[in-house]
Scaffold this active site. Structure first.
Site, PDB file in Angstrom:
ATOM      1  N   TYR A   1       0.838  -1.189   0.000  1.00  0.00           N
ATOM      2  CA  TYR A   1       0.000   0.000   0.000  1.00  0.00           C
ATOM      3  C   TYR A   1       0.882   1.252   0.000  1.00  0.00           C
ATOM      4  O   TYR A   1       2.015   1.205  -0.446  1.00  0.00           O
ATOM      5  CB  TYR A   1      -1.067  -0.074   1.118  1.00  0.00           C
ATOM      6  CG  TYR A   1      -2.243   0.725   0.634  1.00  0.00           C
ATOM      7  CD1 TYR A   1      -2.951   0.295  -0.482  1.00  0.00           C
ATOM      8  CD2 TYR A   1      -2.538   1.957   1.176  1.00  0.00           C
ATOM      9  CE1 TYR A   1      -3.944   1.085  -1.028  1.00  0.00           C
ATOM     10  CE2 TYR A   1      -3.537   2.745   0.633  1.00  0.00           C
ATOM     11  CZ  TYR A   1      -4.234   2.306  -0.465  1.00  0.00           C
ATOM     12  OH  TYR A   1      -5.199   3.093  -1.034  1.00  0.00           O
TER      13      TYR A   1
ATOM     14  N   ARG B   1      -8.188  10.305  -8.915  1.00  0.00           N
ATOM     15  CA  ARG B   1      -7.398  10.962  -7.863  1.00  0.00           C
ATOM     16  C   ARG B   1      -6.693   9.888  -7.040  1.00  0.00           C
ATOM     17  O   ARG B   1      -7.105   9.555  -5.939  1.00  0.00           O
ATOM     18  CB  ARG B   1      -8.334  11.832  -7.002  1.00  0.00           C
ATOM     19  CG  ARG B   1      -7.634  12.916  -6.232  1.00  0.00           C
ATOM     20  CD  ARG B   1      -7.817  12.732  -4.734  1.00  0.00           C
ATOM     21  NE  ARG B   1      -7.282  11.461  -4.305  1.00  0.00           N
ATOM     22  CZ  ARG B   1      -7.559  10.861  -3.167  1.00  0.00           C
ATOM     23  NH1 ARG B   1      -8.392  11.354  -2.345  1.00  0.00           N
ATOM     24  NH2 ARG B   1      -6.991   9.713  -2.822  1.00  0.00           N
TER      25      ARG B   1
ATOM     26  N   LYS C   1      -5.971  -2.438  -1.761  1.00  0.00           N
ATOM     27  CA  LYS C   1      -6.915  -2.294  -0.639  1.00  0.00           C
ATOM     28  C   LYS C   1      -7.558  -3.635  -0.316  1.00  0.00           C
ATOM     29  O   LYS C   1      -7.779  -3.966   0.847  1.00  0.00           O
ATOM     30  CB  LYS C   1      -7.986  -1.265  -0.978  1.00  0.00           C
ATOM     31  CG  LYS C   1      -7.442   0.155  -0.898  1.00  0.00           C
ATOM     32  CD  LYS C   1      -8.196   0.998   0.107  1.00  0.00           C
ATOM     33  CE  LYS C   1      -7.328   2.117   0.616  1.00  0.00           C
ATOM     34  NZ  LYS C   1      -8.018   3.245   1.184  1.00  0.00           N
TER      35      LYS C   1
ATOM     36  N   GLU D   1     -13.342   4.420  -4.173  1.00  0.00           N
ATOM     37  CA  GLU D   1     -11.952   4.657  -3.828  1.00  0.00           C
ATOM     38  C   GLU D   1     -11.282   5.576  -4.849  1.00  0.00           C
ATOM     39  O   GLU D   1     -11.316   5.294  -6.046  1.00  0.00           O
ATOM     40  CB  GLU D   1     -11.256   3.275  -3.820  1.00  0.00           C
ATOM     41  CG  GLU D   1      -9.864   3.277  -3.294  1.00  0.00           C
ATOM     42  CD  GLU D   1      -9.779   3.620  -1.831  1.00  0.00           C
ATOM     43  OE1 GLU D   1     -10.639   3.173  -1.050  1.00  0.00           O
ATOM     44  OE2 GLU D   1      -8.853   4.367  -1.465  1.00  0.00           O
ATOM     45  N   ASP D   2     -10.696   6.651  -4.357  1.00  0.00           N
ATOM     46  CA  ASP D   2      -9.870   7.534  -5.191  1.00  0.00           C
ATOM     47  C   ASP D   2     -10.590   8.077  -6.432  1.00  0.00           C
ATOM     48  O   ASP D   2     -10.004   8.156  -7.524  1.00  0.00           O
ATOM     49  CB  ASP D   2      -8.545   6.845  -5.557  1.00  0.00           C
ATOM     50  CG  ASP D   2      -7.597   6.813  -4.353  1.00  0.00           C
ATOM     51  OD1 ASP D   2      -8.005   7.288  -3.271  1.00  0.00           O
ATOM     52  OD2 ASP D   2      -6.468   6.319  -4.483  1.00  0.00           O
TER      53      ASP D   2
ATOM     54  N   ASP E   1     -14.034   5.443   1.137  1.00  0.00           N
ATOM     55  CA  ASP E   1     -12.969   5.345   2.135  1.00  0.00           C
ATOM     56  C   ASP E   1     -12.176   6.641   2.270  1.00  0.00           C
ATOM     57  O   ASP E   1     -11.708   6.973   3.350  1.00  0.00           O
ATOM     58  CB  ASP E   1     -12.023   4.191   1.791  1.00  0.00           C
ATOM     59  CG  ASP E   1     -11.058   3.932   2.929  1.00  0.00           C
ATOM     60  OD1 ASP E   1     -11.530   3.745   4.067  1.00  0.00           O
ATOM     61  OD2 ASP E   1      -9.830   3.946   2.700  1.00  0.00           O
ATOM     62  N   ASP E   2     -12.025   7.367   1.163  1.00  0.00           N
ATOM     63  CA  ASP E   2     -11.248   8.618   1.231  1.00  0.00           C
ATOM     64  C   ASP E   2     -11.912   9.613   2.165  1.00  0.00           C
ATOM     65  O   ASP E   2     -11.241  10.419   2.799  1.00  0.00           O
ATOM     66  CB  ASP E   2     -11.106   9.235  -0.158  1.00  0.00           C
ATOM     67  CG  ASP E   2     -10.535   8.237  -1.132  1.00  0.00           C
ATOM     68  OD1 ASP E   2      -9.444   7.732  -0.857  1.00  0.00           O
ATOM     69  OD2 ASP E   2     -11.204   7.925  -2.135  1.00  0.00           O
TER      70      ASP E   2
ATOM     71  N   ASN F   1      -0.646  11.721   1.217  1.00  0.00           N
ATOM     72  CA  ASN F   1       0.066  10.543   0.718  1.00  0.00           C
ATOM     73  C   ASN F   1       0.460  10.761  -0.742  1.00  0.00           C
ATOM     74  O   ASN F   1      -0.192  11.535  -1.427  1.00  0.00           O
ATOM     75  CB  ASN F   1      -0.859   9.315   0.771  1.00  0.00           C
ATOM     76  CG  ASN F   1      -1.190   8.922   2.186  1.00  0.00           C
ATOM     77  OD1 ASN F   1      -0.364   9.012   3.071  1.00  0.00           O
ATOM     78  ND2 ASN F   1      -2.420   8.474   2.392  1.00  0.00           N
TER      79      ASN F   1
HETATM   80  P1  NAD Z   1      -9.010  16.341  -2.811  1.00  0.00           P
HETATM   81  O1  NAD Z   1      -8.493  16.570  -4.160  1.00  0.00           O
HETATM   82  O2  NAD Z   1     -10.447  16.002  -2.628  1.00  0.00           O
HETATM   83  O3  NAD Z   1      -8.707  17.630  -1.891  1.00  0.00           O
HETATM   84  C1  NAD Z   1      -7.502  18.344  -1.885  1.00  0.00           C
HETATM   85  C2  NAD Z   1      -7.770  19.689  -1.231  1.00  0.00           C
HETATM   86  O4  NAD Z   1      -6.514  20.334  -1.051  1.00  0.00           O
HETATM   87  C3  NAD Z   1      -8.652  20.623  -2.036  1.00  0.00           C
HETATM   88  O5  NAD Z   1      -9.564  21.257  -1.189  1.00  0.00           O
HETATM   89  C4  NAD Z   1      -7.680  21.662  -2.579  1.00  0.00           C
HETATM   90  O6  NAD Z   1      -8.269  22.933  -2.737  1.00  0.00           O
HETATM   91  C5  NAD Z   1      -6.667  21.696  -1.457  1.00  0.00           C
HETATM   92  N1  NAD Z   1      -5.381  22.237  -1.869  1.00  0.00           N
HETATM   93  C6  NAD Z   1      -4.678  21.962  -2.971  1.00  0.00           C
HETATM   94  N2  NAD Z   1      -3.551  22.703  -2.988  1.00  0.00           N
HETATM   95  C7  NAD Z   1      -3.552  23.437  -1.862  1.00  0.00           C
HETATM   96  C8  NAD Z   1      -2.667  24.387  -1.322  1.00  0.00           C
HETATM   97  N3  NAD Z   1      -1.534  24.703  -1.932  1.00  0.00           N
HETATM   98  N4  NAD Z   1      -2.995  24.948  -0.149  1.00  0.00           N
HETATM   99  C9  NAD Z   1      -4.143  24.633   0.476  1.00  0.00           C
HETATM  100  N5  NAD Z   1      -5.007  23.726   0.016  1.00  0.00           N
HETATM  101  C10 NAD Z   1      -4.714  23.140  -1.144  1.00  0.00           C
HETATM  102  O7  NAD Z   1      -8.107  15.194  -2.194  1.00  0.00           O
HETATM  103  P2  NAD Z   1      -8.389  14.349  -0.869  1.00  0.00           P
HETATM  104  O8  NAD Z   1      -9.092  13.095  -1.193  1.00  0.00           O
HETATM  105  O9  NAD Z   1      -8.994  15.216   0.152  1.00  0.00           O
HETATM  106  O10 NAD Z   1      -6.901  13.927  -0.463  1.00  0.00           O
HETATM  107  C11 NAD Z   1      -5.954  14.907  -0.093  1.00  0.00           C
HETATM  108  C12 NAD Z   1      -4.709  14.238   0.432  1.00  0.00           C
HETATM  109  O11 NAD Z   1      -5.033  13.495   1.594  1.00  0.00           O
HETATM  110  C13 NAD Z   1      -4.069  13.256  -0.548  1.00  0.00           C
HETATM  111  O12 NAD Z   1      -2.680  13.425  -0.532  1.00  0.00           O
HETATM  112  C14 NAD Z   1      -4.414  11.913   0.027  1.00  0.00           C
HETATM  113  O13 NAD Z   1      -3.424  10.950  -0.247  1.00  0.00           O
HETATM  114  C15 NAD Z   1      -4.458  12.229   1.501  1.00  0.00           C
HETATM  115  N6  NAD Z   1      -5.247  11.223   2.230  1.00  0.00           N
HETATM  116  C16 NAD Z   1      -4.688  10.637   3.314  1.00  0.00           C
HETATM  117  C17 NAD Z   1      -5.359   9.681   4.004  1.00  0.00           C
HETATM  118  C18 NAD Z   1      -4.711   9.071   5.227  1.00  0.00           C
HETATM  119  O14 NAD Z   1      -3.649   9.403   5.547  1.00  0.00           O
HETATM  120  N7  NAD Z   1      -5.325   8.183   5.936  1.00  0.00           N
HETATM  121  C19 NAD Z   1      -6.608   9.266   3.579  1.00  0.00           C
HETATM  122  C20 NAD Z   1      -7.191   9.890   2.464  1.00  0.00           C
HETATM  123  C21 NAD Z   1      -6.492  10.879   1.798  1.00  0.00           C
END
Ligand code: NAD
Length: 552
Positions: free
Chosen positions: A104, A157, A175, A246-247, A269-270, A409
């Site tokens: 993963y 994504r 997953k 997912e994603d 899950d996200d 991530n």
């Molecule tokens: P998303 O695309 O839905 O959201 C991203 C957000 O970040 C948007 O609101 C965007 O406007 C904002 N953004 C982008 N650039 C920015 C900047 N420079 N400054 C401020 N905000 C900014 O994506 P998501 O599904 O919310 O995922 C975001 C991140 O979280 C990914 O890297 C994903 O891998 C991570 N994530 C981690 C976990 C975990 O650790 N358990 C779980 C899910 C997602």
């Protein structure tokens, strides 16, 4: 009548015999016993010696450790999964903490980026606009008729890596391996799916080896029709199957979850899994510092699926502890790519609107931190290095124990490293990350930062949903999962700076989460299966153990 020595007569028998060696669900390799070799017609098709599974594990680990890059390790493990499924799950289950970052995040991200170059054998089901109208027929091609959980992506994504088109398939595959390794969901019950609706990734479209649909992503009604066709096909062929979204890009993710969450058994899950694991971290942090969740002010960097998903569940948790919804939302603030989410901003989408407070606009995160003085910052922006030294110093100035979750991530996308979080807060940060960081020593203290890994949550939730055959997956289930996970964190974990339990305990934790999820399903009247007398024992009895079957 065909001659019994003719090839036509020999082929079926030969093939069924070879199936025992070539079908990963049947294969035991050199562990087939003398009796099995005779019964199945395998004598002479294997070296004469017989290995125990323990010996096979030794061989696998020897080869695994000889691989010099994480991507090679990933390819090696996937190849093992293709050859001998039982051995793959034995190795993975017994070395979960070590192999989780390979199968993963972060390595799976690299594997998806390289998917079309490292591709060996297909896994799961691919549906695309090319096969519109034939999704049900395609699902009937899947050889296992008992499917209990589907993880589906459209590849838009992938982690924080963006649009990877059909190459996103590595994520559902990874997953579902975790469903089996972490919660003992039988591998034959798991179906990874990619719905290929094109890609806007120009590099991929230009890659001669790319094997997805090369057109721009389908949007709007046509897209929704494809998803609807898939969901309907699943209901026809595999009723009662849990579907994990997912994603998906957030242009679709929010709408799809809202459309399907009360119609079928589905979750994202996200949003929901991430929310639950982050809330568990927050609950554990509260225990560590003796504070209440209702006293926290949380500032998110990123207001997408993960961020607002976490916000929504934190609001539910605060409401559980007596705050009104308005009071709880007032404690959650968001900065997105355009700055602080405030009322004066125009055209905010629904998921941000509920967190748009009456406050001065602040384009930069540091300014927002200074103005709001949050107790916790949660990074879910996918933008590396955005928790800068001045930001972390400011957090340490306002808080005795600043809570810093850098959840983006894979690892190179993390808002800060574990080392930065500890050094810039003089070791006072309560830190968690999305992808793993190595232990780190500062002024004689070794910190083992906890990973807010969704794998703590979704396998257990899935096991619970499957065990009681819940009709829907509710927020209350994710709340219960977060509480259960947080209760598993010990004083020893706190001492090593972690607000999550060791990954090695994950199977017991998943069983407890599944039990808690079932309890909620029974309370909410959503469980189809009658309640067993001993729910916890029943759940444990459902868990797959990767041991070889006996063929004689
Ligand atoms: P998303 O695309 O839905 O959201 C991203 C957000 O970040 C948007 O609101 C965007 O406007 C904002 N953004 C982008 N650039 C920015 C900047 N420079 N400054 C401020 N905000 C900014 O994506 P998501 O599904 O919310 O995922 C975001 C991140 O979280 C990914 O890297 C994903 O891998 C991570 N994530 C981690 C976990 C975990 O650790 N358990 C779980 C899910 C997602």
């Amino acid at each position: 009548m065909a001659d019994k020595n003719s090839i036509a007569m020999q082929l079926p028998a030969f093939h069924s015999r070879m199936n025992y060696l070539h079908d990963p669900a049947l294969n035991k390799g050199t562990a087939f016993t003398e009796e099995e070799r005779d019964k199945l017609g395998l004598r002479g098709l294997l070296p004469p010696g017989i290995n125990t599974m323990e010996e096979q594990v030794l061989r696998v680990m020897g080869n695994y450790n000889r691989k010099t890059t994480d991507l090679e390790k990933y390819i090696f493990l996937v190849a093992l999964q293709d050859r001998n499924q039982t051995l793959f799950y034995r190795v993975l289950t017994d070395h979960l903490a070590e192999m989780m970052p390979i199968i993963y995040t972060p390595t799976v991200g690299l594997a998806c980026q390289e998917f079309v170059h490292i591709f060996r054998r297909p896994k799961g089901i691919f549906v695309s606009d090319k096969n519109k109208g034939r999704f049900s027929e395609i699902l009937q091609n899947w050889p296992n008729k008992e499917v209990r959980v589907i993880v589906i992506t459209d590849g838009e994504r992938i982690l924080g890596l963006g649009d990877l088109g059909v190459a996103g398939m590595g994520i559902p595959v990874g997953k579902l391996s975790l469903y089996t390794a972490c919660a003992g969901i039988h591998p034959s019950w798991c179906l990874p799916v990619t719905i290929d609706v094109g890609t806007n990734n120009v590099e991929l479209q230009k890659d001669p080896l790319y094997f997805g649909m090369r057109h721009q992503r389908i949007r709007g009604e046509e897209y929704d029709d494809l998803i609807e066709e898939f969901i309907t096909a699943v209901q026809e062929n595999f009723p009662n199957t849990l579907i994990q979204f997912e994603d998906f890009g957030n242009i679709n993710a929010f709408r799809l979850l809202n459309k399907y969450r009360n119609r079928i058994c589905a979750f994202n899950d996200d949003m929901q899994g991430t929310a639950s694991v982050a809330l568990a971290g927050l609950y554990a942090a509260m225990r560590m510092i003796g504070q209440k969740i209702t006293d926290q002010k949380i500032l998110f960097l990123g207001a997408g699926e993960a961020g607002t998903g976490i916000g929504d569940l934190i609001v539910s948790a605060m409401m559980n502890e007596g705050l009104s919804q308005t009071e709880a939302r007032q404690r959650c603030w968001f900065v997105d790519s355009r700055g602080l989410v405030v009322k004066s901003r125009k055209n905010l989408p629904e998921h941000k609107l509920r967190y748009a407070h009456d406050f001065k606009d602040h384009p930069y995160f540091l300014d927002a931190v200074k103005a709001l003085k949050p107790t916790a910052i949660i990074g879910v922006s996918g933008q590396p290095g955005t928790f800068t030294q001045p930001i972390l110093e400011e957090m340490a100035r306002c808080n005795e124990r600043p809570i810093v979750f850098a959840l983006s991530n894979p690892t190179p996308r993390s808002e800060c490293t574990a080392k930065e979080a500890y050094v810039w807060t003089h070791g006072r940060a309560i830190f968690a990350s999305g992808s793993p960081f190595e232990p780190f020593t500062l002024e004689g203290i070794t910190y083992e930062p906890g990973q807010g890994n969704n794998a703590y949550i979704f396998p257990g939730v899935g096991l619970g949903v499957i065990a009681c055959r819940a009709k829907h997956v509710t927020d209350e289930m994710f709340l219960a999962a977060a509480q259960t996970l947080a209760a598993e964190v010990t004083e020893d974990d706190f001492k090593r700076g972690s607000i999550y339990p060791p990954l090695g305990h994950i199977r017991e934790i998943s069983a407890k989460i599944a039990t808690a999820v079932c309890e909620v399903a029974y309370e909410q009247g959503l469980a189809v299966n009658p309640r067993p007398d001993d729910l916890s024992a029943f759940i444990k009895s459902q868990m797959y153990e990767p041991n070889y079957r006996n063929y004689v």
